[in-house]
Design a protein around this motif. Structure first.
Motif, PDB file in Angstrom:
ATOM      1  N   ARG A 112       1.216  -6.201  -9.402  1.00  0.00           N
ATOM      2  CA  ARG A 112       2.494  -5.671  -9.048  1.00  0.00           C
ATOM      3  C   ARG A 112       3.701  -6.319  -9.911  1.00  0.00           C
ATOM      4  O   ARG A 112       4.675  -5.719 -10.161  1.00  0.00           O
ATOM      5  N   ASP A 113       3.276  -7.680 -10.112  1.00  0.00           N
ATOM      6  CA  ASP A 113       4.315  -8.401 -11.096  1.00  0.00           C
ATOM      7  C   ASP A 113       4.478  -7.547 -12.486  1.00  0.00           C
ATOM      8  O   ASP A 113       5.293  -7.554 -13.194  1.00  0.00           O
ATOM      9  N   GLY A 158      -2.153  -1.738  -4.434  1.00  0.00           N
ATOM     10  CA  GLY A 158      -1.768  -2.446  -3.208  1.00  0.00           C
ATOM     11  C   GLY A 158      -3.268  -3.054  -2.516  1.00  0.00           C
ATOM     12  O   GLY A 158      -4.469  -2.966  -3.387  1.00  0.00           O
ATOM     13  N   LEU A 159      -3.238  -3.753  -1.443  1.00  0.00           N
ATOM     14  CA  LEU A 159      -4.193  -4.584  -0.858  1.00  0.00           C
ATOM     15  C   LEU A 159      -4.423  -4.075   0.454  1.00  0.00           C
ATOM     16  O   LEU A 159      -3.491  -4.272   1.342  1.00  0.00           O
ATOM     17  N   LEU A 160      -5.468  -3.648   0.901  1.00  0.00           N
ATOM     18  CA  LEU A 160      -6.014  -3.710   2.251  1.00  0.00           C
ATOM     19  C   LEU A 160      -6.879  -4.633   2.669  1.00  0.00           C
ATOM     20  O   LEU A 160      -8.091  -4.511   2.100  1.00  0.00           O
ATOM     21  N   ARG A 161      -6.721  -5.804   3.381  1.00  0.00           N
ATOM     22  CA  ARG A 161      -7.295  -6.924   3.567  1.00  0.00           C
ATOM     23  C   ARG A 161      -8.065  -6.451   5.070  1.00  0.00           C
ATOM     24  O   ARG A 161      -7.290  -6.479   5.945  1.00  0.00           O
ATOM     25  N   LEU A 162      -9.521  -6.418   5.367  1.00  0.00           N
ATOM     26  CA  LEU A 162      -9.749  -6.233   6.544  1.00  0.00           C
ATOM     27  C   LEU A 162      -9.980  -7.340   7.366  1.00  0.00           C
ATOM     28  O   LEU A 162     -10.761  -8.289   6.835  1.00  0.00           O
ATOM     29  N   ILE A 163      -9.527  -7.506   8.571  1.00  0.00           N
ATOM     30  CA  ILE A 163      -9.555  -8.769   9.172  1.00  0.00           C
ATOM     31  C   ILE A 163     -10.860  -8.336  10.279  1.00  0.00           C
ATOM     32  O   ILE A 163     -11.607  -9.114  10.623  1.00  0.00           O
ATOM     33  N   THR A 164     -10.844  -7.017  10.893  1.00  0.00           N
ATOM     34  CA  THR A 164     -11.946  -6.410  11.488  1.00  0.00           C
ATOM     35  C   THR A 164     -12.693  -5.566  10.391  1.00  0.00           C
ATOM     36  O   THR A 164     -12.312  -4.737   9.933  1.00  0.00           O
ATOM     37  N   VAL A 165     -13.852  -6.091  10.185  1.00  0.00           N
ATOM     38  CA  VAL A 165     -14.795  -5.030   9.442  1.00  0.00           C
ATOM     39  C   VAL A 165     -15.606  -4.106  10.493  1.00  0.00           C
ATOM     40  O   VAL A 165     -15.792  -3.090  10.043  1.00  0.00           O
ATOM     41  N   TRP A 166     -15.854  -4.558  11.770  1.00  0.00           N
ATOM     42  CA  TRP A 166     -16.252  -3.900  12.669  1.00  0.00           C
ATOM     43  C   TRP A 166     -15.459  -3.811  13.928  1.00  0.00           C
ATOM     44  O   TRP A 166     -15.301  -5.048  14.378  1.00  0.00           O
ATOM     45  N   VAL A 217       0.944  -1.176  -0.108  1.00  0.00           N
ATOM     46  CA  VAL A 217      -0.042  -0.114   0.037  1.00  0.00           C
ATOM     47  C   VAL A 217       0.734   1.109  -0.054  1.00  0.00           C
ATOM     48  O   VAL A 217       0.248   2.355  -0.217  1.00  0.00           O
ATOM     49  N   ASP A 218       2.088   1.257   0.306  1.00  0.00           N
ATOM     50  CA  ASP A 218       2.939   2.308   0.461  1.00  0.00           C
ATOM     51  C   ASP A 218       3.115   3.354  -0.551  1.00  0.00           C
ATOM     52  O   ASP A 218       3.284   4.450  -0.642  1.00  0.00           O
ATOM     53  N   ASP A 219       2.925   2.671  -1.828  1.00  0.00           N
ATOM     54  CA  ASP A 219       3.543   3.328  -3.095  1.00  0.00           C
ATOM     55  C   ASP A 219       2.301   3.258  -4.103  1.00  0.00           C
ATOM     56  O   ASP A 219       2.362   3.616  -5.008  1.00  0.00           O
ATOM     57  N   ALA A 220       1.212   2.693  -3.548  1.00  0.00           N
ATOM     58  CA  ALA A 220      -0.097   2.245  -4.348  1.00  0.00           C
ATOM     59  C   ALA A 220      -0.746   3.488  -4.711  1.00  0.00           C
ATOM     60  O   ALA A 220      -0.836   4.364  -3.774  1.00  0.00           O
TER      61      ALA A 220
END
Lengths: 394, 276
Positions: A316-317, A323-331, A291-294
């Motif tokens: 990215r390849d 980038g990907l932000l995957r939510l592990i908590t949605v709430w 996500v840093d340069d996305a």
């Protein structure tokens, strides 16, 4: 004094309770094993696809470990029973899917109001109504947050693998106890019915926390079940411990007695929301790739995050800044993190693929004026990596 | 020092069951002539007579006037959601079988919105004492008819009189598996207390229907008069028949003065309790 909610189990039970080792395990079974590892005492549920394997697994495992398994007459009763058991000190669980989750909303509000910890696994299927019972959906996400009437705070985790079904179920019990809230494990049919490697750690390596108990002995000054500490969470006393608690779904004072006035109501409900909102930084979990340069960030959760991860890695390849932000908590929703990412100035757009018609996209749109691209399916199937990749390339 | 002892006037003796009531919650919300206070009194006496430490007793209720009972008894008490007192209580009773769990709730709560839980709790033989306060209507919401309203009796949602066949609760409880079934009224104070005590001593699903006046709603709509008048009906028309076996014939008709109301302890059997 300071009674722990979770009674010490005999050592012999501990050994079989936690099946330390490498397994090839169904997501639903991993959830059940996570609950057992977290010292589950009580399960009540009603059969419903695609969650039934959780109940079936616990029907075999839980009674042998000294716990109680009850197949209830419906999900209204299942939810009420796990709250009652927890009021008596049990770590308690139910498992369901959309139609049952709808029925549980009534007593989820009670658990929120009485601040009784409990865990609900919702293995989502294509909805509304009976929908596609055997096929995937992610459309209970907003219901998890807002499904019962009124304002209250909850915590919801979204496992994206059987391993996370195990890990997050353990975490769900700890969080329920720590914050005195109902906690949801928002699985989906793909994750629940997926068989994959699950590593179960040794007992000593499992993070375990307990409820805060009263700091005074019973029989003295009255115990105030709803007098919060600085973290806004009150200590809890259970049925049979001698504190003569009273709990009600009515608006109540710190003693637990009905107090039917607007001021008490406003104060109580704000605290129920704030105890999650203001502790969000300790609760929120997410996972990131690049996500840093996305300039394009895909925000995803549950089964869809697996497609998203594949697509983002491939992009990215191909040297795309994605980038990907995957939510592990949605709430609670990780809005602080999303705001941080926006503030950096690199991000030009978000993509939110999900198996519903845009429930979480709405949350992202709330935080930004940047374009939020959608990739939705109403349910029954999930976005494939190529579809997400195509959108990233667009 | 308890709240009672702090608030009591010097020279006034403390009633033996005062410690079982939450005096700091008084005055209560119940109307003059309501029968619920007498039920709470009977429950408290049964706790005192049970020989168990009061910390071993738990009271769970649902919603409605009767549902407020849990708020006035000084034991661990839970005022749950409408109809769900039984499954809530099941959770407590199954997790801590050493506790003596009593459900006090109304006829609407237990038999309408909670009817499914009632038949299944009885079928399972969950170790619970259920006190079903039957005032023949929904009192708290202002006198609507319900599944116990006798045919012909009026309520705000049946201004011409109820037309539906009401539940015969002892028959229902027996048929669905209760191991102790009784019907009393708030006139039968001692008998009711003894029935509650018997329930506390038994392991399994015990069901006591207790008829109670609701003068504000049911009494007024049906020209019964105040609470004392309804109790007078109980006195004139109740016939005690302990061990009665013809439970299917024990429908209640409050309106037809020629019909008696059969009360008593009807069922007292043993059956394997559920996870107790």
């Amino acid at each position: 004094m300071g009674t722990n909610a979770v009674a010490a189990k005999p050592q012999a039970d501990q050994e079989s309770r936690i099946r330390t080792g490498n397994h090839f395990m169904l997501g639903d079974h991993a959830c059940a094993e996570g609950a057992l590892a977290a010292d589950l005492d009580f399960f009540a549920g009603y059969p419903i696809t695609p969650s039934t394997e959780i109940a079936e697994h616990l029907a075999r495992r839980l009674p042998a470990l000294g716990g109680r398994f009850v197949q209830m007459e419906d999900e209204l009763g299942s939810m009420a029973a796990i709250i009652g058991a927890s009021a008596a000190g049990a770590r308690s669980l139910t498992a369901t899917s959309g139609p049952g989750f709808s029925l549980m909303m009534e007593n989820i509000g009670l658990a929120a109001m009485m601040e009784i910890p409990c865990v609900v696994a919702d293995v989502q299927r294509a909805s509304p109504s009976t929908g596609l019972p055997t096929m995937v959906g992610q459309s209970d996400i907003l219901q998890a947050r807002w499904g019962s009437h009124g304002d209250y705070g909850i915590i919801a985790y979204c496992p994206a693998s059987p391993q996370e079904c195990f890990d997050l179920t353990v975490r769900a019990f700890n969080a329920a106890d720590q914050y005195r809230v109902p906690v949801f494990i928002m699985m989906d049919e793909v994750i629940g019915h997926m068989t994959e490697r699950v590593i179960i750690p040794a007992a000593n390596d499992l993070p375990m926390s307990h409820r805060k108990g009263p700091r005074t002995a019973p029989g003295g000054e009255p115990f105030f079940s709803f007098a919060p500490d600085e973290d806004l969470v009150p200590p809890i006393a259970h049925a049979g411990e001698g504190y003569k608690v009273h709990m009600t779904g009515l608006t109540h004072d710190e003693r637990g007695y009905p107090a039917l006035d607007p001021e008490t109501h406003d104060k109580l409900i704000n605290r129920l929301v704030d105890k999650i909102r203001l502790n969000a930084s300790d609760i929120v979990m997410y996972d990131e790739i690049g996500v840093d340069d996305a300039d394009t960030i895909v925000i995803s959760f549950g089964c869809t995050a697996r497609s998203a991860r594949h697509a983002v890695n491939q992009a990215r390849d191909e040297r795309m800044k994605c980038g990907l932000l995957r939510l592990i908590t949605v709430w609670p929703f990780p809005e602080t993190r999303i705001r941080e990412l926006i503030k950096r100035g690199n991000v030009k757009r978000f993509i939110v693929p999900e198996v519903n018609l845009g429930q979480l996209r709405r949350e992202v749109e709330r935080l930004t004026d940047l374009p939020v691209l959608r990739l939705n399916h109403a349910g029954g199937t999930m976005p494939v990596p190529d579809a997400i990749l195509e959108l990233i390339r667009s | 020092m308890s709240v009672i002892e702090e608030t009591i006037q010097p020279g006034v003796n403390i009633h033996p069951i005062d410690k079982l009531l939450r005096a700091d919650r008084l005055p209560h919300i119940l109307c003059p002539g309501c029968g619920i206070g007498t039920v709470i009194h009977g429950y408290a006496h049964a706790i005192a007579a049970s020989g168990l430490d009061e910390d071993q007793h738990v009271c769970v209720s649902g919603i409605g006037c009767s549902g407020r009972a849990a708020g006035y008894v000084n034991v661990d008490s839970y005022h749950s959601t409408h109809g769900r007192a039984l499954p809530f209580a099941l959770g407590i009773a199954v997790h801590k079988p050493e506790l003596n769990v009593t459900v006090i709730s109304g006829d609407g709560d237990l038999t309408a919105i909670g009817g499914n839980h009632l038949i299944h709790a009885a079928r399972r033989n969950v170790n619970l004492n259920v006190i079903c306060i039957n005032n023949f209507n929904y009192g708290m919401t202002g006198g609507q008819v319900g599944p116990t309203t006798p045919i012909g009796a009026k309520g705000t949602t049946a201004p011409q009189g109820a037309v539906e066949q009401p539940f015969n609760l002892p028959y229902l409880a027996k048929a669905t598996g209760a191991i102790f079934v009784a019907r009393w009224t708030i006139l039968h104070v001692r008998e009711f207390q003894d029935a509650v005590l018997r329930s506390m001593q038994k392991k399994g699903f015990c069901f006591i229907e207790v008829l109670a006046p609701c003068p504000t709603s049911f009494g007024r709509a049906n020209k019964i008069g105040d609470g004392a008048h309804e109790v007078e009906i109980y006195r004139e028309r109740c016939r005690v028949e302990n061990g009665a076996t013809n439970l299917e014939e024990l429908d209640i008709d409050l309106i037809d003065e020629s019909k008696s109301i059969t009360v008593g302890n009807f069922v007292d059997v043993e059956r394997e309790p559920f996870l107790a």
